[in-house]
Scaffold this motif. Structure first.
Motif, PDB file in Angstrom:
ATOM      1  N   VAL A 208       0.809  -1.364  -0.083  1.00  0.00           N
ATOM      2  CA  VAL A 208       0.043  -0.253   0.058  1.00  0.00           C
ATOM      3  C   VAL A 208       0.778   1.091  -0.099  1.00  0.00           C
ATOM      4  N   SER A 209       1.888   1.296   0.862  1.00  0.00           N
ATOM      5  CA  SER A 209       2.840   2.257   1.005  1.00  0.00           C
ATOM      6  C   SER A 209       3.550   2.519  -0.395  1.00  0.00           C
ATOM      7  N   TRP A 210       4.031   1.520  -1.109  1.00  0.00           N
ATOM      8  CA  TRP A 210       4.718   1.632  -2.171  1.00  0.00           C
ATOM      9  C   TRP A 210       3.795   2.164  -3.350  1.00  0.00           C
ATOM     10  N   GLN A 211       2.509   1.705  -3.387  1.00  0.00           N
ATOM     11  CA  GLN A 211       1.620   2.205  -4.430  1.00  0.00           C
ATOM     12  C   GLN A 211       1.232   3.927  -4.298  1.00  0.00           C
ATOM     13  N   LEU A 212       0.935   4.172  -2.811  1.00  0.00           N
ATOM     14  CA  LEU A 212       0.904   5.590  -2.461  1.00  0.00           C
ATOM     15  C   LEU A 212       1.964   6.249  -2.938  1.00  0.00           C
ATOM     16  N   ARG A 213       3.247   5.690  -2.769  1.00  0.00           N
ATOM     17  CA  ARG A 213       4.378   6.902  -3.155  1.00  0.00           C
ATOM     18  C   ARG A 213       4.589   7.049  -4.452  1.00  0.00           C
ATOM     19  N   ARG A 214       4.383   6.087  -5.379  1.00  0.00           N
ATOM     20  CA  ARG A 214       4.334   6.275  -6.708  1.00  0.00           C
ATOM     21  C   ARG A 214       2.999   6.830  -7.423  1.00  0.00           C
ATOM     22  N   SER A 215       1.988   7.086  -6.684  1.00  0.00           N
ATOM     23  CA  SER A 215       0.863   7.628  -7.389  1.00  0.00           C
ATOM     24  C   SER A 215       0.974   9.032  -7.146  1.00  0.00           C
ATOM     25  N   ARG A 216      -0.391   9.654  -7.901  1.00  0.00           N
ATOM     26  CA  ARG A 216      -0.352  11.228  -7.843  1.00  0.00           C
ATOM     27  C   ARG A 216      -0.345  11.753  -6.410  1.00  0.00           C
ATOM     28  N   PHE A 217      -1.210  10.990  -5.606  1.00  0.00           N
ATOM     29  CA  PHE A 217      -1.497  11.443  -4.095  1.00  0.00           C
ATOM     30  C   PHE A 217       0.229  11.469  -3.598  1.00  0.00           C
ATOM     31  N   GLY A 218       1.174  10.699  -3.734  1.00  0.00           N
ATOM     32  CA  GLY A 218       2.290  10.731  -3.297  1.00  0.00           C
ATOM     33  C   GLY A 218       2.930  11.868  -3.533  1.00  0.00           C
ATOM     34  N   GLU A 219       3.011  12.171  -4.864  1.00  0.00           N
ATOM     35  CA  GLU A 219       3.729  12.937  -5.484  1.00  0.00           C
ATOM     36  C   GLU A 219       3.031  14.554  -4.841  1.00  0.00           C
ATOM     37  N   VAL A 220       1.704  14.692  -4.645  1.00  0.00           N
ATOM     38  CA  VAL A 220       1.281  16.089  -4.123  1.00  0.00           C
ATOM     39  C   VAL A 220       1.756  16.022  -2.595  1.00  0.00           C
ATOM     40  N   LEU A 221       1.736  14.601  -2.041  1.00  0.00           N
ATOM     41  CA  LEU A 221       2.094  14.727  -0.433  1.00  0.00           C
ATOM     42  C   LEU A 221       3.441  15.191  -0.415  1.00  0.00           C
ATOM     43  N   LEU A 222       4.305  14.698  -1.403  1.00  0.00           N
ATOM     44  CA  LEU A 222       5.688  15.036  -1.230  1.00  0.00           C
ATOM     45  C   LEU A 222       5.924  16.523  -1.512  1.00  0.00           C
ATOM     46  N   ALA A 223       5.266  16.855  -2.459  1.00  0.00           N
ATOM     47  CA  ALA A 223       5.186  18.523  -2.932  1.00  0.00           C
ATOM     48  C   ALA A 223       4.687  19.191  -1.672  1.00  0.00           C
ATOM     49  N   THR A 224       3.699  18.951  -0.794  1.00  0.00           N
ATOM     50  CA  THR A 224       3.194  19.589   0.388  1.00  0.00           C
ATOM     51  C   THR A 224       4.482  19.407   1.264  1.00  0.00           C
ATOM     52  N   ARG A 225       5.082  18.582   1.455  1.00  0.00           N
ATOM     53  CA  ARG A 225       6.351  18.590   2.544  1.00  0.00           C
ATOM     54  C   ARG A 225       7.290  19.750   1.979  1.00  0.00           C
ATOM     55  N   ASP A 226       7.502  19.643   0.714  1.00  0.00           N
ATOM     56  CA  ASP A 226       8.668  20.679   0.158  1.00  0.00           C
ATOM     57  C   ASP A 226       8.236  21.891  -0.074  1.00  0.00           C
ATOM     58  N   ALA A 227       7.052  22.078  -0.419  1.00  0.00           N
ATOM     59  CA  ALA A 227       6.645  23.695  -0.837  1.00  0.00           C
ATOM     60  C   ALA A 227       5.086  23.681  -0.546  1.00  0.00           C
TER      61      ALA A 227
END
Length: 367
Positions: A208-227
């Motif tokens: 589940v974590s692997w799928q979330l990390r590579r999904s659009r949600f994971g990218e937006v979550l990463l972007a939220t962390r950085d900017a």
């Protein structure tokens, strides 16, 4: 394109498959029943660590109160197992010891049902994390304030359970379970079954974590962390994104707590308080919060250290853990997983000049 480059996007999935084989097939064959049971306990902590890795490593939210959700799942399962051990319509033994005429509290009765217990293990953290996360993230609480508030909640829950000895067993906790949904817990075959359930759910949470990390949600979550402000400018609500990750991590922690109870055989407030929550964070930091496998391996390493070292060195173990946490934070902020990524990057850098030399010769001849 080389085979390595074609397999690169699926490297984590291949790693999960190898890890699953080692955990589900190899470990039961080579380990004694005692260590298989211990490994099952480590798997329950690793399930919690997967959620922390997602919410902290990917989302940048330092949550130091996962013991709250671990406790919700653990006590939901413990109440069911206590009632199952007592028998239909009977009052648990610890309640009778304090009051021979005691009746079962109303909130205990639904946990006689297997289905209600399983649903509660999932829904309780969703409701609590949803309300808590909405209140915190909508007010843009983050950083040290988020860490302090979540840890304070873990302390508050532990104190509440300690003070309600007639309803929850207090500091003594709940123990003495004989059955797990009809299966006898003292049977070695059933203990192996519990380990396989814990290991299987750990692998499922990693997927589940692997799928979330590579999904659009994971990218937006990463972007939220950085900017975060840029994400808000693009039309996304960072609070909702954080809330989803927070709820997912809470459910994983609850599942880990629910499996911890039948495997270990006891649950006390000490397993869900501030110190327990810090141990969970320490394992993720040790392994590497930004990676997929780092939190899992770090949690298992901390679990092994607690089982092996704390029994023979109970006072010094805490100081050793603190020293390791400080050293990793200062000199290896990416955790042990960063050592592997650094090694892979250095190997790639060594291969690049050789490939450039092979290409440059024909180019010079054509010129």
């Amino acid at each position: 394109m080389s085979v390595v480059k074609r397999l690169a996007p699926w490297g984590s999935l291949i790693g999960i498959a190898v890890f699953a084989v080692l955990l589900l097939v190899v470990a039961p064959l080579v380990l004694s029943p005692h260590w298989v049971n211990n490994l099952g306990k480590y798997c329950t902590w690793a399930i919690v660590a997967v959620g922390i890795g997602l919410v902290w490593g990917r989302g940048g939210m330092l949550v130091m109160g996962q013991g709250v959700f671990f406790g919700l799942g653990a006590y939901a399962m413990a109440m069911h197992l206590t009632l199952e051990t007592a028998g239909p319509g009977a009052t648990p033994t610890f309640m009778i010891l304090y009051d021979p005429l005691a009746s079962i509290p109303a909130f205990w009765e639904p946990f006689r049902s297997d289905a209600f217990t399983l649903v509660a293990i999932v829904l309780l953290p969703v409701v609590v994390a949803g309300i808590l996360g909405f209140a915190l993230f909508k007010r843009r609480v983050k950083g040290a304030y988020l860490a302090i508030l979540t840890q304070a909640l873990a302390v508050a829950l532990a104190v509440l359970i300690s003070s309600t000895i007639r309803e929850t067993g207090g500091d003594t906790g709940l123990s003495g379970f004989k059955y797990f949904f009809g299966y006898v817990l003292d049977d070695d075959t059933n203990k192996l079954m519990l380990f396989l359930i814990a290991a299987g759910l750990l692998v499922a949470c990693m997927l589940v974590s692997w799928q979330l990390r590579r999904s659009r949600f994971g990218e937006v979550l990463l972007a939220t962390r950085d900017a975060e402000e840029r994400v808000r400018f693009l039309g996304y609500d960072p609070a909702n994104i954080k809330l989803v990750a927070f709820v997912i991590a809470a459910v994983m922690a609850s599942i880990g707590g629910a499996l911890f109870v039948p495997i270990v055989g006891i649950i006390t407030p000490q397993e869900i308080g501030a110190s327990a929550s810090i141990l969970m964070i320490a394992g993720v930091a040790l392994g590497g919060r930004a990676s997929l496998f780092g939190p899992v391996l770090g949690a298992m390493a901390i679990g092994w250290g607690q089982s092996s070292l704390a029994s023979g060195w109970p006072e010094g173990w805490v100081y050793l853990l603190g020293l390791v946490f400080i050293l990793v934070t200062l000199f290896l902020p990416g955790g042990l997983a960063s050592l592997m990524s650094t090694g892979v990057a250095s190997l790639r850098r060594r291969r690049v000049p050789a490939s450039e030399d092979r290409v440059s010769v024909p180019e010079k001849e054509l010129a």
